[in-house]
Design a protein around this motif. Sequence first.
Motif, mmCIF file in Angstrom:
data_model
loop_
_atom_site.group_PDB
_atom_site.id
_atom_site.type_symbol
_atom_site.label_atom_id
_atom_site.label_comp_id
_atom_site.label_asym_id
_atom_site.label_seq_id
_atom_site.Cartn_x
_atom_site.Cartn_y
_atom_site.Cartn_z
ATOM 1 N N GLU A 1 45.272 41.059 36.243
ATOM 2 C CA GLU A 1 44.042 41.837 36.119
ATOM 3 C C GLU A 1 43.226 41.871 37.404
ATOM 4 O OE1 GLU A 1 41.829 41.185 32.455
ATOM 5 O OE2 GLU A 1 43.519 40.043 31.657
ATOM 6 N N GLY A 2 43.812 41.375 38.487
ATOM 7 C CA GLY A 2 43.131 41.422 39.766
ATOM 8 C C GLY A 2 42.439 40.118 40.121
ATOM 9 N N ALA A 3 42.230 39.940 41.410
ATOM 10 C CA ALA A 3 41.498 38.795 41.947
ATOM 11 C C ALA A 3 40.202 39.301 42.553
ATOM 12 C CB ALA A 3 42.333 38.071 42.997
ATOM 13 N N PHE A 4 39.151 38.485 42.461
ATOM 14 C CA PHE A 4 37.821 38.940 42.848
ATOM 15 C C PHE A 4 37.084 37.882 43.667
ATOM 16 C CE2 PHE A 4 39.022 41.357 39.178
ATOM 17 C CZ PHE A 4 38.425 42.601 39.336
ATOM 18 N N LYS A 5 36.195 38.358 44.525
ATOM 19 C CA LYS A 5 35.169 37.536 45.176
ATOM 20 C C LYS A 5 33.843 38.002 44.611
ATOM 21 C CE LYS A 5 33.099 36.534 49.705
ATOM 22 N NZ LYS A 5 33.127 36.874 51.149
ATOM 23 N N ASN A 6 33.215 37.188 43.792
ATOM 24 C CA ASN A 6 32.082 37.628 42.980
ATOM 25 C C ASN A 6 32.494 38.902 42.229
ATOM 26 O OD1 ASN A 6 30.497 35.409 43.647
ATOM 27 N ND2 ASN A 6 29.522 36.440 45.365
#
Length: 268
Positions: free
Chosen positions: A136-141
């Motif tokens: 489902e994706g990786a995020f920074k904030n």
Amino acid sequence: MNQQQRQEIYETAKNWIYEAGSFIREHMDEPLDIETKSNPNDLVTVLDKQTEKFFVDHIHQYYPEHHIIGEEGYGDALTEVDGTIWIIDPIDGTMNFVHQKRTFAISIGILHNGVGEIGFIYDVMGDILYHVKRGEGAFKNNTKLAPLDKEKKLEEAIVGMNHFWLCENKLVDYPVMQKFVRKVRGTRSHGSASLELAYVAEGIQDAYLALSLSPWDVAAGIILNEEVGGIAGDIDGNPWNPLERSSSLVANPAIHRPIIDFIKEGRK
């Protein structure tokens, strides 16, 4: 683990991480009762222990069937990766925490039957959360991280590594590693393995290599990097084993093999 289960665990764990981060910030200027573990540079404080116990107590209450691997000894002694396993480093970068009051993180990786499902790396003082749910994706904030650049060249790479690679030791031929340092564009040593791996996933650093790390140092970072196309394993190219301490190499896919070849040349 289905998507609904993953989402519920993810939301719960994220709330706990923010709560634990607030607790650390509120109490970090109190006497820390600093101890050493395996060597004088391997530090642990009362906040490390309290933070890990906070997570362990909550996991036992809400997910009693889950297993735990934790740095400070509150987890389980596991010999297999069946079921759901939380791998916890309550304060990754304790030396930074003690001496500098910054550049440390809460790191939690959650595996199910050996597959990395959820990962969190929380830069406590920067209030920056790197987070990932498998597929489902990786995020920074709130910003989604882009797939890693598959055209990256070793000569353009920024590599995270500490000074032990360049000193006389029993594991590598340090003159070869000095040649490696001259080959790449630059090196960095931030003092927190989990944040180093977050920077690789973000694409602002291109690889991280270490001679000996525990599962809690790298679990979340490996899950984060796999989501954006990074390759993780040991410095010989073997897959990561979440139950063992080992060397570690996590890198942009374009430079993973060239780094292994360089290290192989320098292995004794």
